[in-house]
Design a protein around this motif. Structure first.
Motif, PDB file in Angstrom:
ATOM      1  N   GLY A 194       0.822  -1.198   0.000  1.00 17.55           N
ATOM      2  CA  GLY A 194       0.000   0.000   0.000  1.00 17.55           C
ATOM      3  C   GLY A 194       0.857   1.250   0.000  1.00 17.55           C
ATOM      4  N   THR A 195       0.333   2.304  -0.601  1.00 12.52           N
ATOM      5  CA  THR A 195       1.070   3.558  -0.678  1.00 12.52           C
ATOM      6  C   THR A 195       0.162   4.686  -0.216  1.00 12.52           C
ATOM      7  N   ALA A 196       0.731   5.612   0.518  1.00 14.22           N
ATOM      8  CA  ALA A 196      -0.060   6.769   0.956  1.00 14.22           C
ATOM      9  C   ALA A 196       0.788   8.014   0.848  1.00 14.22           C
ATOM     10  N   LEU A 197       0.091   9.146   0.758  1.00 13.51           N
ATOM     11  CA  LEU A 197       0.768  10.438   0.711  1.00 13.51           C
ATOM     12  C   LEU A 197       0.213  11.262   1.865  1.00 13.51           C
ATOM     13  N   ALA A 198       1.094  11.943   2.579  1.00  9.45           N
ATOM     14  CA  ALA A 198       0.641  12.736   3.720  1.00  9.45           C
ATOM     15  C   ALA A 198       1.275  14.113   3.665  1.00  9.45           C
ATOM     16  N   ALA A 199       0.496  15.132   4.024  1.00  5.84           N
ATOM     17  CA  ALA A 199       1.000  16.502   4.012  1.00  5.84           C
ATOM     18  C   ALA A 199       1.330  16.932   5.439  1.00  5.84           C
ATOM     19  N   PRO A 212       3.992  18.067 -16.015  1.00  6.70           N
ATOM     20  CA  PRO A 212       2.651  18.504 -15.586  1.00  6.70           C
ATOM     21  C   PRO A 212       1.611  17.392 -15.577  1.00  6.70           C
ATOM     22  N   ALA A 213       1.880  16.275 -16.264  1.00  5.98           N
ATOM     23  CA  ALA A 213       0.880  15.193 -16.291  1.00  5.98           C
ATOM     24  C   ALA A 213       0.886  14.361 -15.012  1.00  5.98           C
ATOM     25  N   LEU A 214       1.868  14.548 -14.148  1.00  4.67           N
ATOM     26  CA  LEU A 214       1.916  13.749 -12.920  1.00  4.67           C
ATOM     27  C   LEU A 214       0.774  14.120 -11.981  1.00  4.67           C
ATOM     28  N   PRO A 215       0.317  13.162 -11.174  1.00  2.00           N
ATOM     29  CA  PRO A 215      -0.790  13.465 -10.267  1.00  2.00           C
ATOM     30  C   PRO A 215      -0.379  14.472  -9.184  1.00  2.00           C
ATOM     31  N   ALA A 216      -1.359  15.204  -8.684  1.00  2.00           N
ATOM     32  CA  ALA A 216      -1.131  16.122  -7.556  1.00  2.00           C
ATOM     33  C   ALA A 216      -2.285  15.943  -6.594  1.00  2.00           C
ATOM     34  N   GLN A 242      -2.718   4.094  -9.028  1.00  2.00           N
ATOM     35  CA  GLN A 242      -2.578   5.266  -8.159  1.00  2.00           C
ATOM     36  C   GLN A 242      -1.272   5.198  -7.358  1.00  2.00           C
ATOM     37  N   SER A 243      -0.982   4.004  -6.893  1.00  2.00           N
ATOM     38  CA  SER A 243       0.235   3.824  -6.128  1.00  2.00           C
ATOM     39  C   SER A 243       1.466   4.138  -6.988  1.00  2.00           C
ATOM     40  N   GLN A 244       1.445   3.655  -8.225  1.00  2.00           N
ATOM     41  CA  GLN A 244       2.562   3.944  -9.130  1.00  2.00           C
ATOM     42  C   GLN A 244       2.680   5.436  -9.406  1.00  2.00           C
ATOM     43  N   GLY A 245       1.526   6.101  -9.507  1.00  2.00           N
ATOM     44  CA  GLY A 245       1.531   7.552  -9.736  1.00  2.00           C
ATOM     45  C   GLY A 245       2.218   8.289  -8.592  1.00  2.00           C
ATOM     46  N   LEU A 246       1.955   7.846  -7.362  1.00  2.00           N
ATOM     47  CA  LEU A 246       2.580   8.501  -6.205  1.00  2.00           C
ATOM     48  C   LEU A 246       4.091   8.283  -6.218  1.00  2.00           C
ATOM     49  N   GLN A 265       5.838   7.768  -8.845  1.00  2.00           N
ATOM     50  CA  GLN A 265       6.390   8.539  -9.965  1.00  2.00           C
ATOM     51  C   GLN A 265       6.687   9.973  -9.552  1.00  2.00           C
ATOM     52  N   LEU A 266       5.802  10.502  -8.704  1.00  2.00           N
ATOM     53  CA  LEU A 266       6.022  11.866  -8.200  1.00  2.00           C
ATOM     54  C   LEU A 266       7.406  11.955  -7.555  1.00  2.00           C
ATOM     55  N   ARG A 267       7.680  10.998  -6.678  1.00  2.00           N
ATOM     56  CA  ARG A 267       8.943  10.993  -5.949  1.00  2.00           C
ATOM     57  C   ARG A 267      10.126  10.758  -6.893  1.00  2.00           C
ATOM     58  N   GLU A 268       9.945   9.784  -7.802  1.00  2.00           N
ATOM     59  CA  GLU A 268      11.092   9.383  -8.617  1.00  2.00           C
ATOM     60  C   GLU A 268      11.365  10.356  -9.746  1.00  2.00           C
ATOM     61  N   SER A 269      10.423  11.254 -10.020  1.00  2.00           N
ATOM     62  CA  SER A 269      10.649  12.231 -11.079  1.00  2.00           C
ATOM     63  C   SER A 269      11.463  13.429 -10.603  1.00  2.00           C
ATOM     64  N   ILE A 270      11.684  13.523  -9.296  1.00  2.00           N
ATOM     65  CA  ILE A 270      12.387  14.726  -8.813  1.00  2.00           C
ATOM     66  C   ILE A 270      13.802  14.831  -9.400  1.00  2.00           C
ATOM     67  N   PRO A 271      14.627  13.742  -9.352  1.00  2.00           N
ATOM     68  CA  PRO A 271      15.955  13.887  -9.959  1.00  2.00           C
ATOM     69  C   PRO A 271      15.890  14.206 -11.455  1.00  2.00           C
TER      70      PRO A 271
END
Ligand code: FAD
Ligand code: ZN
Length: 466
Positions: A219-224, A265-269, A319-323, A325-331
């Motif tokens: 499972g994957t989660a995002l927290a602010a 810009p296509a990445l989820p937010a 959805q999990s892969q999208g999250l 991707q957010l992290r792995e796209s930073i570099p």
């Protein structure tokens, strides 16, 4: 006979490249180091690697091993002299054996990490090493740099996953150290000497790695979070609630996510803008439903506690892969943004909030307008604390003029908190001077003694690390 002719005799003429565009081998991933090789040599077997190293040692010609060329410290590309042999392991890309009952996999060094993961998955097992470069980095490169990545929290670095190695020594002999044993106290641990040695002691040609059962659910989660202190509080809560089920805990600063939004810009937010966003991963042996309820309970507890003010739990694999991707796209976003000063630092997790507050402020005072792109493996106490030049300032100029001063400020602050200036990327060329300055004289002397003992002719990746 010239060296190149002898090498062609050893590996076949078509595998000795000295003409045409060799930039894929001679230039690093960041395009920061542009080398020139005497030739690129692509052996197809351990015996061929040994023959290449013997020929180079006899000619006193340096050998630079290379896997996927995704290293970030300049250790895997030749220098500009045109005198070094670039030894590419890419053709040694076979998974040799999987022993499912022993939970081990033996593969050649040039296997791409993703291929190793897929081979384990095909056998119904998990090879947990995971990093954003996994589509191109190789098992040999992962071991030579003791790579970390996103699963270290649960499974450790490449070192912790390795049981045995096959190595071609600097003299061109083969050390057959492939072993699937968890216990083997028969003298000095040679395996651990080669892991993290960045090609300076020998060439890793194959490895036996640990596997694990596949989790029933991931499972994957995002927290602010408002502050880094809150993110650390969430980490402690997650440790308590999930135990060994907590397999990933990544942090992303606001500027890092702004950068990915701009370049991809296509990445989820899925969450509104926050100073810190945490990506959590949970792996569960019991299955989807219990995993989900544990994750939901954790998030509710975090919201009650106040360390999290908003959260989402991925509802599907996509959805999990999208999250992730957010992290792995930073570099990748950083690479598109242009040159920046990269730091790969380790600190005690407890010291991270104070370190970031203090160092951000000190950098702003000294270099007004710089931006810190801060993200990384918070669960391991490892930050990629990267410094971007002020707007309007030429990045190449900034790096040339200010990199040393920026590094000194950051590394001094890291040292003051008991940290390390190289958590997972290694030393290579980039951090060689820092190592010489900051490692204790006793440690440096032991390292030099090891290098001299295993590579007395200094043919293996000279002037890297030491
Ligand atoms: P190379 O770049 O080819 O070589 C790296 C070093 O190892 C060089 O010194 C080389 O001489 C030596 N070497 C390579 N193969 C051998 C061999 N068979 N025998 C002896 N020496 C050898 N690293 C992390 O730890 N964690 C991360 O999360 C992470 N994320 C990354 C994300 C991106 C987008 C990129 C580009 C890199 C990332 N890295 C990360 C850097 C990391 O070091 C590499 O991705 C990987 O471990 C290197 O593997 P490689 O096969 O590309 O090695
Ligand atoms: Zn990393």
């Amino acid at each position: 006979m010239t060296l190149l002719q002898a090498l062609a005799g050893a590996v076949g003429a078509s595998q000795v490249l000295s003409e045409g565009d060799l930039s894929a081998y001679e230039q690093d991933w960041r395009r920061r180091w542009h080398g020139k090789a005497l030739a690129v040599v692509r052996p197809g077997s351990t015996d061929e690697v040994a023959a290449v190293v013997r020929l180079c040692a006899a000619a006193r010609v340096a050998v630079v091993p290379q896997g996927g060329n995704t290293g970030l410290v300049g250790g895997g590309v030749p220098d500009g002299s045109g005198t070094q042999i670039l030894l590419s392991l890419q053709r040694m890309n076979h998974v040799r054996h999987i022993d499912a009952s022993n939970l081990t996999l033996t593969a050649e060094a040039g296997c791409v990490l993703q291929t190793v993961q897929a081979a384990a998955a095909d056998a119904g097992l998990l090879f947990p090493l995971s990093l954003a470069a996994q589509g191109s980095c190789t098992l040999g490169g992962n071991l030579a740099t003791n790579a970390g990545g996103t699963q270290v929290l649960r499974w450790g670095n490449a070192r912790e996953l390795c049981l045995g190695l096959e190595v071609v020594t600097a003299a061109g002999e083969v050390w057959h150290g492939l072993s699937g044993l968890r216990k083997d106290n028969t003298g000095y641990d040679l395996r651990d000497l080669f892991i993290g040695s960045e090609g300076t002691l020998g060439v890793i040609t194959a490895a036996t790695m640990k596997l694990a059962p596949r989790p029933a659910a991931v499972g994957t989660a995002l927290a602010a979070c408002h502050t880094l202190d809150d993110a650390v509080a969430l980490l402690n809560l997650a440790h308590t609630r999930l135990g060994a089920g907590l397999t990933g805990f990544e942090v992303m600063g606001r500027r890092a996510l702004d950068l990915t939004a701009r370049h991809f810009p296509a990445l989820p937010a899925p969450l509104p803008d926050a100073p810190w966003t945490v990506l959590l991963e949970q792996s569960d042996v019991e299955g989807e439903a219990p995993a989900r309820s544990r994750f939901e309970a954790l998030m509710e507890a975090a919201l009650d506690h106040g360390c999290v003010h908003d959260a989402v739990i991925a509802q599907s694999l996509a959805q999990s892969q999208g999250l992730w991707q957010l992290r792995e796209s930073i570099p990748l976003a950083q690479a598109q943004e242009g040159p920046n000063i990269k730091h790969d630092i380790a600190l005690p997790v407890s010291q991270i909030p104070a370190f970031v507050a203090g160092t951000d402020a000190a950098l702003q005072r000294r270099f007004p307008g710089i931006a810190v792109i801060n993200f990384g493996h918070l669960g391991d106490g490892n930050l990629h604390y990267n410094v971007q030049p002020p707007p309007g300032v030429d990045a190449h100029w900034f790096l040339a003029e200010q990199e040393h001063a920026v590094n000194t400020l950051v590394f001094d602050a890291v040292a003051a908190q008991g940290g390390s200036f190289s958590a997972e990327h290694g030393i290579g060329v980039l951090k060689r001077d820092a190592l010489a300055q900051r490692k204790s004289p006793v440690a440096l002397q032991m390292m030099r003694a090891i290098k001299a003992a295993l590579d007395p002719l200094n043919v293996m990746n000279p002037a890297r690390v030491l």
